[in-house]
Write an enzyme that holds these catalytic residues in place. Structure first.
Site, PDB file in Angstrom:
ATOM      1  N   ASP A   1       0.821  -1.222   0.000  1.00  0.00           N
ATOM      2  CA  ASP A   1       0.000   0.000   0.000  1.00  0.00           C
ATOM      3  C   ASP A   1       0.852   1.268   0.000  1.00  0.00           C
ATOM      4  O   ASP A   1       0.428   2.305   0.504  1.00  0.00           O
ATOM      5  CB  ASP A   1      -0.946   0.026   1.217  1.00  0.00           C
ATOM      6  CG  ASP A   1      -1.801  -1.212   1.309  1.00  0.00           C
ATOM      7  OD1 ASP A   1      -2.454  -1.545   0.295  1.00  0.00           O
ATOM      8  OD2 ASP A   1      -1.822  -1.856   2.372  1.00  0.00           O
TER       9      ASP A   1
ATOM     10  N   HIS B   1      -4.134  -1.628  -6.751  1.00  0.00           N
ATOM     11  CA  HIS B   1      -3.438  -0.403  -7.122  1.00  0.00           C
ATOM     12  C   HIS B   1      -4.477   0.650  -7.475  1.00  0.00           C
ATOM     13  O   HIS B   1      -5.407   0.386  -8.238  1.00  0.00           O
ATOM     14  CB  HIS B   1      -2.530  -0.620  -8.344  1.00  0.00           C
ATOM     15  CG  HIS B   1      -1.346  -1.488  -8.077  1.00  0.00           C
ATOM     16  ND1 HIS B   1      -0.823  -1.669  -6.820  1.00  0.00           N
ATOM     17  CD2 HIS B   1      -0.565  -2.220  -8.908  1.00  0.00           C
ATOM     18  CE1 HIS B   1       0.231  -2.472  -6.900  1.00  0.00           C
ATOM     19  NE2 HIS B   1       0.402  -2.825  -8.158  1.00  0.00           N
TER      20      HIS B   1
END
Length: 432
Positions: A13, A41
């Site tokens: 992340d 993503h």
């Protein structure tokens, strides 16, 4: 030009999607080399459009780029088709997406076993996404997996699934008291799905090596992050593949000497999803601030991410394990309006100070962070486009992180948009 690897330097992340999108315009190829749809993503285009991708490489949003799902990826056919349809419905050209014939297929029994195992483990669970990634990789290592190329031979495919189901149904029925899966239904569904992606199946190793020989730029895009690597991460609280730089060559089919740059993606603070030790985790209003201001909600799981201060110990570890040449620092803007910004420069474990990662998870779990307090800044930096545009204290923060991490910070993200980036040096520059 040799290949460039994009590596998450923390627990995932970190903002890899934005970086791939930013650099994708200068590459001819973007390759996803490991993981599956257990990671997400997020890419924000200059138009303001927001795209979330789980399986397809972020380069699909850049016209003229050939995107590859590499042999190291595990592919859920249903997720693949759903993601393709979602992109095409929004006008994105997906014709340049290719799939390695050697990638493994994620089957319904993988998902079923993953979910029931997590429930069975109770408070000892790893905290998986429940999408079958681990069981699929288990079958790959056990040499009973189903590969993408198998859909090209329906008869052989049926025999392989039948053999797998003989064992999987025993596990589901006799251990977990669940319903057995039907062979005919599993095969029929997969073959129907395969009709929609079989034209994308090819020898991607050959194509990628030919591209590198021709001097084209290949971006190798990892999922998750270094601390989730099955070998080098905080085991057992890890993923089932190798997001580190070593996995890039393995999961794409190119040799390691082809790699030119290893670009580490590093968030200006630290986050983690799921279980496992997290020395700098915050449980106060600062943790709430980082989560809210940084919009720290998992793209795939929808779970709120655990938040903490920047940890230089794991950054140095990532530099070492991956051979990181440059860093892309993301979300610096989130730290604006903090009076002070602590940075973890080491740990104290059972009264002993260390600046290196402990070798046991029990030591990491009881590690007390040693903080260095850096002055914060109040200015809005989202409009900064040059390093000198940043407030002096923000610049000092970046330079200190660079020093602690052991590799230069080449780029800085000051917002989610592609254009909200400060470039200090060209990460695709020649190193000869």
């Amino acid at each position: 030009m040799p290949a460039v690897v994009l590596i998450g330097a923390q627990w995932g992340d970190e903002g890899k999607g934005k970086v791939t999108d930013l650099l994708g315009g200068r590459a001819q190829w973007v390759v996803r080399y490991q993981g599956g749809n257990n990671a997400g993503h997020t890419v924000v285009l200059p138009t303001g459009e927001n795209f979330t991708l789980h399986l397809i490489p972020s380069g699909v949003l850049t016209p003229g780029v050939t995107n590859v799902i590499g042999n190291g990826v595990v592919v859920d056919p249903g997720v693949l088709l759903s993601e393709l349809q979602g992109l095409e419905d929004r006008g994105v050209d997906t014709s340049q997406l290719l799939i390695s014939a050697d990638a493994h297929l994620l089957m319904p029994y993988h998902v079923a076993i993953d979910k029931v195992t997590e429930r069975y483990m109770g408070n000892k669970k790893i905290g998986t996404t429940g999408r079958g990634i681990g069981p699929c990789y288990q079958d790959k290592i056990a040499r009973m997996g189903i590969r993408v190329a198998d859909v090209l031979e329906p008869g052989e495919l049926t025999h392989k699934i039948e053999a797998a189901l003989e064992f999987k149904n025993q596990v589901l029925v006799k251990i977990y008291n669940r319903k057995a899966l039907d062979l005919a239904q599993v095969v029929e569904t997969l073959l129907e799905q395969a009709q929609q992606f079989r034209h994308r199946i090819t020898d991607t190793r050959l194509l990628l090596n030919d591209a590198l020989e021709a001097g084209e730029t290949v971006l190798l895009e990892g999922a998750q992050g270094t601390l989730l690597d099955v070998d080098h991460g905080t085991y057992p609280y890890v993923t089932s593949s190798n997001p580190t730089a070593g996995g890039a060559a393995l999961g794409s089919g190119i040799g390691p000497t082809r790699i030119h740059t290893v670009l580490g993606i590093l968030k200006a603070y630290t986050t983690r999803v799921g279980s496992g030790p997290f020395p700098t985790e915050l449980f106060d209003e600062n943790g709430e601030y980082l989560a809210k201001t940084g919009s720290e909600i998992g793209v795939t799981t929808g779970r709120r991410r655990r938040c903490g201060w920047f940890d230089a110990v794991i950054a140095r570890y990532a530099t070492r394990v991956n051979g990181i040449t440059d860093y892309f620092l993301t979300k610096l803007d989130v730290l604006s309006s903090l009076e002070t910004v602590p940075v973890c420069v080491g740990y104290q474990i059972a009264g002993v100070r260390t600046h290196d990662m402990p070798i046991t998870q029990s030591d990491l779990a009881r590690a007390e962070p040693i903080y260095e307090e850096l002055p914060g800044w109040w200015e809005d930096i989202s409009g900064a486009r040059e390093f000198e545009d940043l407030p002096a204290k923000a610049r000092d923060y970046v330079l200190r992180l660079e020093e602690l991490a052991g590799a230069q910070v080449a780029c800085i993200g000051v917002g989610p948009g592609r254009d909200q980036t400060i470039v200090r040096c060209d990460v695709l520059r020649s190193r000869r």
